[in-house]
Write an enzyme that holds these catalytic residues in place. Structure first.
Site: not given
Ligand code: THU
Length: 159
Positions: A61, A72, A74
């Site tokens: 992320n 995110c 993913e």
């Molecule tokens: N986040 C992800 O990268 N993947 C997820 O499945 C949930 C949330 C990240 C977004 C943000 O940078 C941090 O986690 C907090 O929400």
């Protein structure tokens, strides 16, 4: 009146119960948390995609001071994989998260927007994307993106 229920089948494995290839993918997702840029949430997420030729594509992320601009793990991985290897399918995706220097005991599941993007990659490749969610207490495995996102909106709805 008619009622129906949607369910999601999840199988929980210990690391040593996974195949060597799946263990490698989960370890790549754990490793990718190190490249997370999360100065605001301090929530470090790593994702690793297995491509159809066996190669692993990993990412994390990335946040920005203007919060909605962040991305995110993913979607970072899937978009990069599709941009750099448009000819290859994604066959599996592992996700891991850590906060306060510790991996989570119970896995996180991808947010709604990421589920939609995983589903798009699955439809595009015409091939299930197996989803492996890392937790220190177990790896939760979901067979494909459709299982993860019931009641989905897809390109079929646009026809
Ligand atoms: N986040 C992800 O990268 N993947 C997820 O499945 C949930 C949330 C990240 C977004 C943000 O940078 C941090 O986690 C907090 O929400």
């Amino acid at each position: 009146m008619r009622e129906y229920k949607v369910t999601c089948r999840i199988t929980v494995y210990q690391m040593d119960e996974l195949s060597a290839a799946d263990r490698e993918l989960v370890n790549a997702a754990c490793e990718a948390t190190k490249s997370s840029y999360a100065p605001y949430s301090h929530f470090r997420v790593g994702a690793a995609a297995r491509l159809s030729d066996g190669t692993i594509f990993a990412g994390s992320n990335q946040e920005a001071a203007a919060f909605p601009s962040g991305m995110c793990a993913e979607r970072t991985v899937l978009y990069a994989a599709q941009a750099q290897h448009p000819d290859k399918k994604v066959v599996a995706l592992a996700i891991a998260a850590q906060t306060g220097g510790h991996f989570l005991d119970d896995p996180i599941t991808p947010c709604g927007a990421c589920r939609q993007v995983i589903l798009e990659a699955e439809d595009r490749g015409k091939c299930d994307i197996r989803i492996l969610l890392h937790g220190t207490k177990g790896i939760h495995v979901i067979g494909n993106a459709r299982e993860l996102l019931p009641l989905h909106f897809t390109s079929d709805n646009l026809k």
